[in-house]
Write an enzyme that holds these catalytic residues in place. Sequence first.
Site, PDB file in Angstrom:
ATOM      1  N   ASN A  12     -19.962 -81.152  -5.848  1.00  0.00           N
ATOM      2  CA  ASN A  12     -20.468 -81.820  -7.055  1.00  0.00           C
ATOM      3  C   ASN A  12     -21.967 -81.993  -6.843  1.00  0.00           C
ATOM      4  O   ASN A  12     -22.395 -82.878  -6.112  1.00  0.00           O
ATOM      5  CB  ASN A  12     -19.773 -83.180  -7.228  1.00  0.00           C
ATOM      6  CG  ASN A  12     -20.394 -83.994  -8.357  1.00  0.00           C
ATOM      7  OD1 ASN A  12     -21.215 -83.487  -9.125  1.00  0.00           O
ATOM      8  ND2 ASN A  12     -20.004 -85.257  -8.458  1.00  0.00           N
ATOM      9  N   LYS A  14     -24.118 -83.063  -8.772  1.00  0.00           N
ATOM     10  CA  LYS A  14     -24.720 -84.177  -9.539  1.00  0.00           C
ATOM     11  C   LYS A  14     -25.987 -83.663 -10.236  1.00  0.00           C
ATOM     12  O   LYS A  14     -26.042 -82.485 -10.596  1.00  0.00           O
ATOM     13  CB  LYS A  14     -24.949 -85.387  -8.636  1.00  0.00           C
ATOM     14  CG  LYS A  14     -23.658 -85.755  -7.887  1.00  0.00           C
ATOM     15  CD  LYS A  14     -23.665 -87.090  -7.217  1.00  0.00           C
ATOM     16  CE  LYS A  14     -22.317 -87.317  -6.549  1.00  0.00           C
ATOM     17  NZ  LYS A  14     -22.187 -88.612  -5.916  1.00  0.00           N
ATOM     18  N   HIS A  99     -15.822 -89.328 -13.232  1.00  0.00           N
ATOM     19  CA  HIS A  99     -16.526 -89.666 -11.990  1.00  0.00           C
ATOM     20  C   HIS A  99     -17.005 -91.121 -12.084  1.00  0.00           C
ATOM     21  O   HIS A  99     -17.392 -91.580 -13.150  1.00  0.00           O
ATOM     22  CB  HIS A  99     -17.706 -88.712 -11.777  1.00  0.00           C
ATOM     23  CG  HIS A  99     -18.272 -88.843 -10.398  1.00  0.00           C
ATOM     24  ND1 HIS A  99     -19.146 -89.850 -10.060  1.00  0.00           N
ATOM     25  CD2 HIS A  99     -18.070 -88.110  -9.276  1.00  0.00           C
ATOM     26  CE1 HIS A  99     -19.454 -89.719  -8.765  1.00  0.00           C
ATOM     27  NE2 HIS A  99     -18.813 -88.681  -8.273  1.00  0.00           N
ATOM     28  N   GLU A 101     -19.665 -92.465 -11.310  1.00  0.00           N
ATOM     29  CA  GLU A 101     -21.028 -92.630 -11.832  1.00  0.00           C
ATOM     30  C   GLU A 101     -21.016 -92.628 -13.362  1.00  0.00           C
ATOM     31  O   GLU A 101     -21.805 -93.317 -14.002  1.00  0.00           O
ATOM     32  CB  GLU A 101     -21.940 -91.531 -11.258  1.00  0.00           C
ATOM     33  CG  GLU A 101     -22.246 -91.816  -9.786  1.00  0.00           C
ATOM     34  CD  GLU A 101     -22.527 -90.593  -8.937  1.00  0.00           C
ATOM     35  OE1 GLU A 101     -22.816 -89.520  -9.486  1.00  0.00           O
ATOM     36  OE2 GLU A 101     -22.450 -90.726  -7.693  1.00  0.00           O
ATOM     37  N   GLU A 171     -12.065 -91.115  -4.896  1.00  0.00           N
ATOM     38  CA  GLU A 171     -13.433 -91.346  -4.438  1.00  0.00           C
ATOM     39  C   GLU A 171     -13.719 -92.841  -4.429  1.00  0.00           C
ATOM     40  O   GLU A 171     -14.087 -93.413  -5.475  1.00  0.00           O
ATOM     41  CB  GLU A 171     -14.431 -90.660  -5.375  1.00  0.00           C
ATOM     42  CG  GLU A 171     -14.276 -89.154  -5.433  1.00  0.00           C
ATOM     43  CD  GLU A 171     -15.593 -88.462  -5.780  1.00  0.00           C
ATOM     44  OE1 GLU A 171     -15.931 -87.503  -5.095  1.00  0.00           O
ATOM     45  OE2 GLU A 171     -16.285 -88.907  -6.714  1.00  0.00           O
ATOM     46  N   GLY A 177     -22.144 -91.548  -1.449  1.00  0.00           N
ATOM     47  CA  GLY A 177     -23.585 -91.530  -1.212  1.00  0.00           C
ATOM     48  C   GLY A 177     -24.067 -92.595  -0.249  1.00  0.00           C
ATOM     49  O   GLY A 177     -25.260 -92.838  -0.129  1.00  0.00           O
ATOM     50  N   SER A 215     -18.966 -89.354   1.022  1.00  0.00           N
ATOM     51  CA  SER A 215     -19.607 -89.163   2.331  1.00  0.00           C
ATOM     52  C   SER A 215     -18.846 -88.203   3.243  1.00  0.00           C
ATOM     53  O   SER A 215     -18.774 -88.415   4.458  1.00  0.00           O
ATOM     54  CB  SER A 215     -19.844 -90.505   3.026  1.00  0.00           C
ATOM     55  OG  SER A 215     -20.736 -91.301   2.263  1.00  0.00           O
TER      56      SER A 215
HETATM   57  P1  13P Z   1     -21.269 -87.936  -1.529  1.00  0.00           P
HETATM   58  O1  13P Z   1     -20.544 -86.814  -0.820  1.00  0.00           O
HETATM   59  O2  13P Z   1     -22.731 -87.705  -1.651  1.00  0.00           O
HETATM   60  O3  13P Z   1     -20.907 -89.268  -0.940  1.00  0.00           O
HETATM   61  O4  13P Z   1     -20.722 -87.951  -3.046  1.00  0.00           O
HETATM   62  C1  13P Z   1     -19.358 -87.928  -3.278  1.00  0.00           C
HETATM   63  C2  13P Z   1     -19.129 -87.702  -4.726  1.00  0.00           C
HETATM   64  O5  13P Z   1     -19.406 -88.549  -5.555  1.00  0.00           O
HETATM   65  C3  13P Z   1     -18.583 -86.396  -5.132  1.00  0.00           C
HETATM   66  O6  13P Z   1     -18.177 -86.395  -6.465  1.00  0.00           O
END
Ligand code: 13P
Length: 259
Positions: A12, A14, A99, A101, A171, A177, A215
């Site tokens: 992903n 982002k 997601h 976010e 997640e 992150g 992560s």
């Molecule tokens: P990270 O791997 O940067 O923690 O992000 C995970 C994520 O949100 C994947 O959709």
Amino acid sequence: MSKQRAKLVVGNWKMHGRLAENATLLQAVAHGAGELPADVRVGVCVPSPYLAQSQSLLEGSRVVWGVQDVSAFTHGAYTGEVAAPMVVDFGATLAIVGHSERRAYHRESAELVAVKTQRALEAGLTPIVCVGETLEEREAGLTEQVVGTQLDEVLAKLSVQEAARLVVAYEPVWAIGTGKSASSEQAQAVHAFLRARLAAKGAAVADVPLLYGGSVKPENAEELFRQPDIDGGLIGGASLKDQDFLAICKAAAATSVAG
Ligand code: 13P
């Protein structure tokens, strides 16, 4: 004994990437994925403007591509939205929906996530439905209630045949992150819970791929992927570095049936 399912690793990106750096990354991932065993599948979910680039550089490779969100509408006066059939025009097969976010920064409700999942399925995409609890919710002992409700809202709108086409990603919000992954025991416990919830929908739904995200790095991927109900990963930051992403794919290969 737990059942062996094929592994799936999806990046992903982002809101990262520009044409020049994407080209290097996509070519490296396509090349590296070609060396993985057949039961490891690899995908990347890119910002929509880069779908055409993904199609031109990934077509014919082992890597599939997709988007990070789709509109809840099929077409119409919805300025700024991207409809699922539009991304299919560019060969996309994956769409992340729900997601954390988007739930947090765009106030997406469980109901909206369910509708987006339906739109993705109707267009022929594989929705990757994300669920996960915040740190406060975990500390209050609400993890199963939160992720169970998030999943149920989606399942309630789908037939068994539709639900069998999902991918679900667990997640934990506190692990995204932050560099602080869930432990393999914590992740497995939630995955087993989600697996039971999926199985309750119908036998055909029990084996949908369940990805862990938050992560994931080359150092912790293999241990996570060895858990019986973890079928791969949804990778954020580490998916932007070809060597790290491919190392995570290799960790999936090491835990796959053929690996
Ligand atoms: P990270 O791997 O940067 O923690 O992000 C995970 C994520 O949100 C994947 O959709």
